[in-house]
Scaffold this motif. Sequence first.
Motif, PDB file in Angstrom:
ATOM      1  N   LEU A   1      31.316  55.056  28.298  1.00  0.00           N
ATOM      2  CA  LEU A   1      30.865  54.684  29.637  1.00  0.00           C
ATOM      3  C   LEU A   1      30.211  53.021  29.505  1.00  0.00           C
ATOM      4  CD1 LEU A   1      28.996  57.739  30.642  1.00  0.00           C
ATOM      5  CD2 LEU A   1      31.162  57.007  31.264  1.00  0.00           C
ATOM      6  N   LYS A   2      29.504  52.792  28.412  1.00  0.00           N
ATOM      7  CA  LYS A   2      29.077  51.339  28.280  1.00  0.00           C
ATOM      8  C   LYS A   2      30.294  50.248  28.393  1.00  0.00           C
ATOM      9  CE  LYS A   2      26.255  48.404  25.330  1.00  0.00           C
ATOM     10  NZ  LYS A   2      25.683  48.196  24.005  1.00  0.00           N
ATOM     11  N   TRP A   3      31.207  50.731  27.571  1.00  0.00           N
ATOM     12  CA  TRP A   3      32.488  49.919  27.657  1.00  0.00           C
ATOM     13  C   TRP A   3      33.024  49.773  28.808  1.00  0.00           C
ATOM     14  CZ3 TRP A   3      37.385  51.362  28.771  1.00  0.00           C
ATOM     15  CH2 TRP A   3      38.416  50.316  28.528  1.00  0.00           C
ATOM     16  N   ARG A   4      33.191  51.181  29.622  1.00  0.00           N
ATOM     17  CA  ARG A   4      33.771  51.112  30.771  1.00  0.00           C
ATOM     18  C   ARG A   4      33.062  50.038  31.795  1.00  0.00           C
ATOM     19  NH1 ARG A   4      34.236  54.952  35.407  1.00  0.00           N
ATOM     20  NH2 ARG A   4      36.159  54.753  35.956  1.00  0.00           N
ATOM     21  N   THR A   5      31.795  50.342  32.031  1.00  0.00           N
ATOM     22  CA  THR A   5      31.264  49.377  32.874  1.00  0.00           C
ATOM     23  C   THR A   5      31.440  47.971  32.896  1.00  0.00           C
ATOM     24  OG1 THR A   5      29.211  49.736  31.647  1.00  0.00           O
ATOM     25  CG2 THR A   5      29.411  51.317  33.529  1.00  0.00           C
ATOM     26  N   ALA A   6      31.388  47.630  31.304  1.00  0.00           N
ATOM     27  CA  ALA A   6      31.573  46.221  30.962  1.00  0.00           C
ATOM     28  C   ALA A   6      32.796  45.804  31.450  1.00  0.00           C
ATOM     29  CB  ALA A   6      31.117  45.989  29.739  1.00  0.00           C
ATOM     30  N   PHE A   7      33.845  46.730  30.938  1.00  0.00           N
ATOM     31  CA  PHE A   7      35.372  46.421  31.368  1.00  0.00           C
ATOM     32  C   PHE A   7      35.445  46.288  32.937  1.00  0.00           C
ATOM     33  CE2 PHE A   7      39.549  47.839  32.386  1.00  0.00           C
ATOM     34  CZ  PHE A   7      40.368  46.679  31.637  1.00  0.00           C
ATOM     35  N   LEU A   8      34.994  47.116  33.683  1.00  0.00           N
ATOM     36  CA  LEU A   8      35.152  47.020  35.191  1.00  0.00           C
ATOM     37  C   LEU A   8      34.573  45.944  35.723  1.00  0.00           C
ATOM     38  CD1 LEU A   8      34.733  51.001  36.057  1.00  0.00           C
ATOM     39  CD2 LEU A   8      37.034  49.570  35.808  1.00  0.00           C
ATOM     40  N   ALA A   9      33.491  45.661  35.321  1.00  0.00           N
ATOM     41  CA  ALA A   9      32.722  44.251  35.712  1.00  0.00           C
ATOM     42  C   ALA A   9      33.585  43.096  35.683  1.00  0.00           C
ATOM     43  CB  ALA A   9      31.316  44.295  35.268  1.00  0.00           C
ATOM     44  N   GLU A  10      34.021  43.099  34.251  1.00  0.00           N
ATOM     45  CA  GLU A  10      34.748  41.937  34.084  1.00  0.00           C
ATOM     46  C   GLU A  10      36.022  41.853  34.971  1.00  0.00           C
ATOM     47  OE1 GLU A  10      37.667  40.833  30.167  1.00  0.00           O
ATOM     48  OE2 GLU A  10      35.682  41.822  29.684  1.00  0.00           O
ATOM     49  N   GLN A  11      36.819  43.096  34.938  1.00  0.00           N
ATOM     50  CA  GLN A  11      37.960  43.037  35.984  1.00  0.00           C
ATOM     51  C   GLN A  11      37.524  42.447  37.188  1.00  0.00           C
ATOM     52  OE1 GLN A  11      41.141  43.385  34.985  1.00  0.00           O
ATOM     53  NE2 GLN A  11      40.340  43.301  32.854  1.00  0.00           N
ATOM     54  N   ALA A  12      36.565  43.027  37.935  1.00  0.00           N
ATOM     55  CA  ALA A  12      36.180  42.806  39.097  1.00  0.00           C
ATOM     56  C   ALA A  12      35.872  41.140  39.244  1.00  0.00           C
ATOM     57  CB  ALA A  12      34.693  43.807  39.657  1.00  0.00           C
ATOM     58  N   GLU A  13      35.024  40.840  38.302  1.00  0.00           N
ATOM     59  CA  GLU A  13      34.869  39.250  38.271  1.00  0.00           C
ATOM     60  C   GLU A  13      36.230  38.378  38.317  1.00  0.00           C
ATOM     61  OE1 GLU A  13      32.766  35.704  38.461  1.00  0.00           O
ATOM     62  OE2 GLU A  13      32.138  37.750  39.046  1.00  0.00           O
ATOM     63  N   LYS A  14      37.166  38.915  37.497  1.00  0.00           N
ATOM     64  CA  LYS A  14      38.244  38.148  37.203  1.00  0.00           C
ATOM     65  C   LYS A  14      39.170  38.156  38.627  1.00  0.00           C
ATOM     66  CE  LYS A  14      42.501  38.433  34.416  1.00  0.00           C
ATOM     67  NZ  LYS A  14      43.165  39.007  33.073  1.00  0.00           N
ATOM     68  N   LYS A  15      39.000  39.457  39.205  1.00  0.00           N
ATOM     69  CA  LYS A  15      39.728  39.609  40.236  1.00  0.00           C
ATOM     70  C   LYS A  15      39.178  38.825  41.745  1.00  0.00           C
ATOM     71  CE  LYS A  15      41.512  43.038  43.958  1.00  0.00           C
ATOM     72  NZ  LYS A  15      41.976  42.018  44.736  1.00  0.00           N
ATOM     73  N   ARG A  16      37.929  38.741  41.734  1.00  0.00           N
ATOM     74  CA  ARG A  16      36.895  37.833  42.653  1.00  0.00           C
ATOM     75  C   ARG A  16      37.338  36.573  42.481  1.00  0.00           C
ATOM     76  NH1 ARG A  16      33.429  34.611  42.897  1.00  0.00           N
ATOM     77  NH2 ARG A  16      32.477  34.816  40.897  1.00  0.00           N
ATOM     78  N   ARG A  17      37.588  35.928  41.034  1.00  0.00           N
ATOM     79  CA  ARG A  17      37.602  34.517  41.087  1.00  0.00           C
ATOM     80  C   ARG A  17      39.171  34.380  41.582  1.00  0.00           C
ATOM     81  NH1 ARG A  17      37.234  33.918  35.383  1.00  0.00           N
ATOM     82  NH2 ARG A  17      36.048  35.727  35.053  1.00  0.00           N
ATOM     83  N   GLN A  18      39.925  35.263  41.210  1.00  0.00           N
ATOM     84  CA  GLN A  18      41.370  34.886  41.693  1.00  0.00           C
ATOM     85  C   GLN A  18      41.622  34.728  43.209  1.00  0.00           C
ATOM     86  OE1 GLN A  18      43.671  38.041  39.912  1.00  0.00           O
ATOM     87  NE2 GLN A  18      44.125  36.926  37.872  1.00  0.00           N
ATOM     88  N   ASP A  19      40.963  36.008  43.594  1.00  0.00           N
ATOM     89  CA  ASP A  19      40.891  35.925  45.259  1.00  0.00           C
ATOM     90  C   ASP A  19      40.190  34.834  46.001  1.00  0.00           C
ATOM     91  OD1 ASP A  19      42.360  38.442  45.150  1.00  0.00           O
ATOM     92  OD2 ASP A  19      40.261  39.570  45.715  1.00  0.00           O
ATOM     93  N   ASP A  20      38.949  34.408  45.242  1.00  0.00           N
ATOM     94  CA  ASP A  20      38.368  32.979  45.784  1.00  0.00           C
ATOM     95  C   ASP A  20      39.471  31.906  45.848  1.00  0.00           C
ATOM     96  OD1 ASP A  20      36.317  34.345  46.379  1.00  0.00           O
ATOM     97  OD2 ASP A  20      35.163  33.651  44.526  1.00  0.00           O
ATOM     98  N   ASP A  21      39.999  31.749  44.290  1.00  0.00           N
ATOM     99  CA  ASP A  21      41.160  30.646  44.117  1.00  0.00           C
ATOM    100  C   ASP A  21      42.193  30.547  45.288  1.00  0.00           C
ATOM    101  OD1 ASP A  21      39.570  29.683  42.143  1.00  0.00           O
ATOM    102  OD2 ASP A  21      41.048  30.674  40.607  1.00  0.00           O
ATOM    103  N   LEU A  22      42.885  31.852  45.691  1.00  0.00           N
ATOM    104  CA  LEU A  22      43.749  31.900  46.478  1.00  0.00           C
ATOM    105  C   LEU A  22      43.163  31.673  47.963  1.00  0.00           C
ATOM    106  CD1 LEU A  22      46.517  32.949  46.995  1.00  0.00           C
ATOM    107  CD2 LEU A  22      45.557  35.127  47.254  1.00  0.00           C
ATOM    108  N   MET A  23      41.977  32.344  48.440  1.00  0.00           N
ATOM    109  CA  MET A  23      41.356  32.062  49.788  1.00  0.00           C
ATOM    110  C   MET A  23      41.074  30.332  49.987  1.00  0.00           C
ATOM    111  SD  MET A  23      39.232  35.321  50.049  1.00  0.00           S
ATOM    112  CE  MET A  23      39.311  36.042  51.420  1.00  0.00           C
ATOM    113  N   LYS A  24      40.818  29.893  48.860  1.00  0.00           N
ATOM    114  CA  LYS A  24      40.655  28.177  49.239  1.00  0.00           C
ATOM    115  C   LYS A  24      41.671  27.514  50.086  1.00  0.00           C
ATOM    116  CE  LYS A  24      37.850  27.692  45.154  1.00  0.00           C
ATOM    117  NZ  LYS A  24      37.629  27.053  44.002  1.00  0.00           N
ATOM    118  N   ALA A  25      42.829  28.124  49.933  1.00  0.00           N
ATOM    119  CA  ALA A  25      43.862  27.440  50.629  1.00  0.00           C
ATOM    120  C   ALA A  25      44.269  28.009  52.037  1.00  0.00           C
ATOM    121  CB  ALA A  25      45.313  27.515  49.910  1.00  0.00           C
ATOM    122  N   TRP A  26      43.498  28.853  52.368  1.00  0.00           N
ATOM    123  CA  TRP A  26      43.504  29.780  53.773  1.00  0.00           C
ATOM    124  C   TRP A  26      42.537  29.190  54.564  1.00  0.00           C
ATOM    125  CZ3 TRP A  26      43.035  35.536  52.268  1.00  0.00           C
ATOM    126  CH2 TRP A  26      44.492  35.884  51.482  1.00  0.00           C
TER     127      TRP A  26
END
Length: 193
Positions: free
Chosen positions: A97-122
Amino acid sequence: VYPEVALEPIEESEREEDELTAEENERLLKSLEEIGNENIGMAMTFTLVSHLREQLTVVLLERAERIKRAETEKERRAIEEEEAKTRGTPVTIESFLKWRTAFLAEQAEKKRRQDDDLMKAWTPKEREEAKRLTTRMTGRQLFEKGGPQALNLEDAALFEEGTESVDVSMFDRTERGQTAEEEGSGLHLSDSD
């Protein structure tokens, strides 16, 4: 002609890799000195050579055994290190559970950064529309969140802007069936000729 005094060792300045160590050399010389002192006044050349040969054999066997033990120990340590790498951390519910929460947080942060980079052109309007669509939950997300009780959301929250609600009572089949009979009463098939 036999020597009447103890023999003195001759020191050599050159040293090669296969030569005896200082400790081994000292041990051999000490044993030769003892044998030489025991045999003073007698023919000792053969005795000294035989003794030296025996002692060299013992020294070389000890050296070979020491090298073999060192290699065995080195292999054992290498095997233990390899096992430690593959052993890893035992998985428990808490550690997972500790690993999973850290992993999901890392994945969410990675997706947020990708989305932010993509939205900059919009354009700002496109960004606003994308944020609105991403905040609305899908049916699967609603179900996973809380099962059937989660689906009892207010209907207005599920509608998109500009849509109209449909009144189901407008489509009551009993009323529609009665009006069709009234309209069809004036029509007879025999009059169609």
